[in-house]
Design an enzyme around this catalytic site. Sequence first.
Site, PDB file in Angstrom:
ATOM      1  CD  GLN A 134      -2.355   1.409   2.781  1.00  0.00           C
ATOM      2  OE1 GLN A 134      -2.390   2.505   3.332  1.00  0.00           O
ATOM      3  NE2 GLN A 134      -2.822   0.319   3.370  1.00  0.00           N
ATOM      4  CG  ASN A 157      -3.753   5.616   3.004  1.00  0.00           C
ATOM      5  OD1 ASN A 157      -4.238   6.735   3.138  1.00  0.00           O
ATOM      6  ND2 ASN A 157      -3.840   4.690   3.934  1.00  0.00           N
ATOM      7  N   GLY A 213       2.382  -1.346  15.454  1.00  0.00           N
ATOM      8  CA  GLY A 213       3.397  -1.787  16.408  1.00  0.00           C
ATOM      9  C   GLY A 213       3.848  -3.219  16.229  1.00  0.00           C
ATOM     10  CB  SER A 226       8.631   1.188  11.580  1.00  0.00           C
ATOM     11  OG  SER A 226       7.880   0.509  12.547  1.00  0.00           O
ATOM     12  CB  CYS A 257       7.620 -15.407  45.208  1.00  0.00           C
ATOM     13  SG  CYS A 257       7.205 -13.665  45.436  1.00  0.00           S
TER      14      CYS A 257
HETATM   15  N1  3NM Z   1      -2.399   2.517  10.301  1.00  0.00           N
HETATM   16  P1  3NM Z   1       4.160   0.394  12.307  1.00  0.00           P
HETATM   17  S1  3NM Z   1      -1.361   2.027  12.554  1.00  0.00           S
HETATM   18  C1  3NM Z   1      -0.492   3.130   8.867  1.00  0.00           C
HETATM   19  O1  3NM Z   1      -4.238   1.631  13.182  1.00  0.00           O
HETATM   20  C2  3NM Z   1      -1.054   2.707  10.144  1.00  0.00           C
HETATM   21  O2  3NM Z   1      -4.963   1.987  11.222  1.00  0.00           O
HETATM   22  C3  3NM Z   1      -2.704   2.177  11.542  1.00  0.00           C
HETATM   23  O3  3NM Z   1       3.135   1.407  11.668  1.00  0.00           O
HETATM   24  C4  3NM Z   1      -4.069   1.926  12.020  1.00  0.00           C
HETATM   25  O4  3NM Z   1       4.032  -0.894  11.587  1.00  0.00           O
HETATM   26  C5  3NM Z   1      -0.339   2.458  11.280  1.00  0.00           C
HETATM   27  O5  3NM Z   1       5.501   1.047  12.055  1.00  0.00           O
HETATM   28  C6  3NM Z   1       1.123   2.552  11.434  1.00  0.00           C
HETATM   29  O6  3NM Z   1       3.856   0.304  13.762  1.00  0.00           O
HETATM   30  C7  3NM Z   1       1.758   1.208  11.665  1.00  0.00           C
END
Ligand code: 3NM
Length: 529
Positions: free
Chosen positions: A42, A74, A176, A203, A455
Site C-alpha cells: 500500500q 491509501n 506496532g 517500520s 512467589c
Molecule cells: N495505520 P508500524 S497504525 C499506517 O491503526 C497505520 O490503522 C494504523 O506502523 C491503524 O508498523 C499504522 O511502524 C502505522 O507500527 C503502523
Amino acid sequence: MGKPAVDYALYLVTDSSAAILGDRSLSHAVEASLKGGVTIVQLREKTADTAHLTSVARQLHGITRRYNVPLLINDRVDVALAVGCEGVHIGQDDMPLSTARQLLGPDAVIGVTVSTVDEALRACAGGADYLGIGTVYATPTKTNTKEIIGTAGVRHILAAIAAAGYDTTPTVCIGGLNGSNLQRVLFQSAAPAKALDGAAVVSAVMAAPDPEAAARDLVGLVRNPPAFQLDMDMGKGKGKGKGAAAADVSSVLAQVPAVVRSVHDATPLSHNMTNLVVQNFAANVALCMGASPIMANYGAEAADLCKLGGALVVNMGTVTAEGLANYLTALRAYNHAGRPVVFDPVGAGATSIRRAAVKTILSSAYLDVIKGNEGEIKTVFGDDGGGEQQHQQRGVDSTSTLDAPQKARLVRDLAAREKNVVVMTGATDFVSDGARTFAVDNGCEYLGVVTGTGCTLGTAISAAVASRPADRLVAVIAAVLHFEIAAELAAERPEVRGPGTFVPAFLDELFRIRQATARGDLAWLARAN
Ligand code: 3NM
C-alpha cells in the site's frame, strides 16, 4: 480480468518520512521488500501533492507488477485510477466505501481500516475486500490513531464478523508489529471461528537496515506457527468454577499424580528470575518438588538455559529498568524455544513503573501462565490497552474484593484473552485456561504470613509446566495442590507452632508428597478440595 487473488500474509504499508525511510529511496526499499516476500503493498503518503504521488505510484506499480503483487493507494481513488493499480485502502474518515467502489468498479481491491465491531460489520456489509484491523499497539509511525485495541480487541472483531457470516472476509492487523511480537499477536488475536490472514507493517520493514531480510523474516513468522503454539492442548472441557462438571474435576485430579511424578522423574530446570527476598526459599521449594532450580537474572543466559527442557519464572518483585530488559531478553528466548514461561506480576498495580512493566511484558512476550493475587490479576487484566472485557474492571480499585463468581470470571476472561492459564491466589485459588475454570480450596493460614510463599508457588508451577507443557492447566493445578496440601500437612504437625516452625515443615511435606507419589501412595491427594 476479474479481481486479483490476493495473499495478505505480509502487507507492506509505505512511509517515506525521514523518521522511517531516512535518506534511502522508496522504490529501492519497496523492491527489496518484494524480493524478501512482501505479498501486498500500500502506498501511503499523507502529505505528498497529487502530481508527485501519481508519479511515485506509477513507478511503484511498475515494480510491484514485476513481482505479481498488488499495489493499493491509501485514500486516493483518483491516483489509483490514474495509474491503473489494483485498488485502494480507505480509512474511516476517507471517501465512503460505496463511492470508492462505484468509481473503481467491482474488480478493484478495496480495503477498509476498522477499530470497532461496528466499523468492521459495516465494512463487510459494504463489500470491503479485506479489513485492516488496528491499532494493535501504540506506534510512533502513526500517532493520531483512534484506538489502541490490543490483541483482545482484534479477537473481538474477528469473532463478531465470523458470527455475522463474514468469516471469509480477509483480515490483517496493524500497529506496532515487528519480528518479536508478530507470531504471538497472530496467535492471541485468533478467534475460535476466525484467524487473521496476515499482518501489516510499516517500520518493521521500511525502517529496517535491510528491508529484504526484514521482509523475509517476517513472512516466515507469519507462515509458521510459533514454537509455543506447537504441541499445545488448550483443553476442550466445559468446567465452570466450583460448578465444574464432576467429570472435569475427577479427570484433572486423576492426572495430578502423573505431573508430580514427572517432576520427580525428569528433574526439570526451573529458571528463576526472581526477587532477592525469595531466592533461597524458591530454590528449596523447587528442590523439594524434584526440580532443578537456577537463579539466573541475567537475561542473556536464557539463550542457553531455554534449551535444557525447563521453564522460566519471571517474578517482578524487585523490578528495575535493567531487570525489565533482562526479563524481555529471557522471555523472548523461551518463547522462541517453545518452552513455558510463568509470569508473576508482583505488586503489579503498586506503582506506575510496575504497571508500565506489566504492559511492556504483556505486549512483548507470550506468557504460558500468569499467577498473581486478586489485585495483581486485576491490574494485568486492565493493562493490555483495551479489549472486550476491559469495562468490567473500570472503577474496581485494587483494594476491593471480588466475590467468587467474579474472580472465576476474571481469571477465565484473562486466560481467554491471553490464550494461556491464569491463576489467582487467595483463600480460594482460581485457575483457568479460558475454557475450564477450577477453584482450589486447599492451603493454610501460615501461607499468608511467611514471605515468599506466593512467589515460590510460581516456582512450583514452573516445575510442573516444564514437565507437562502440553496440558498446562493440569500441570498448574497439580502444582497448586502439591504446594497447598503440603502446607496443610505441615500446619498440622505437632512441632509447628507458628510461621517460623512452619517453613521447614512445609519443605519436608513438599518432599514427602513427592516421595509418596513416586511410590504410588496417593493418600495426600484425598485432601484435594
Ligand atoms: N495505520 P508500524 S497504525 C499506517 O491503526 C497505520 O490503522 C494504523 O506502523 C491503524 O508498523 C499504522 O511502524 C502505522 O507500527 C503502523
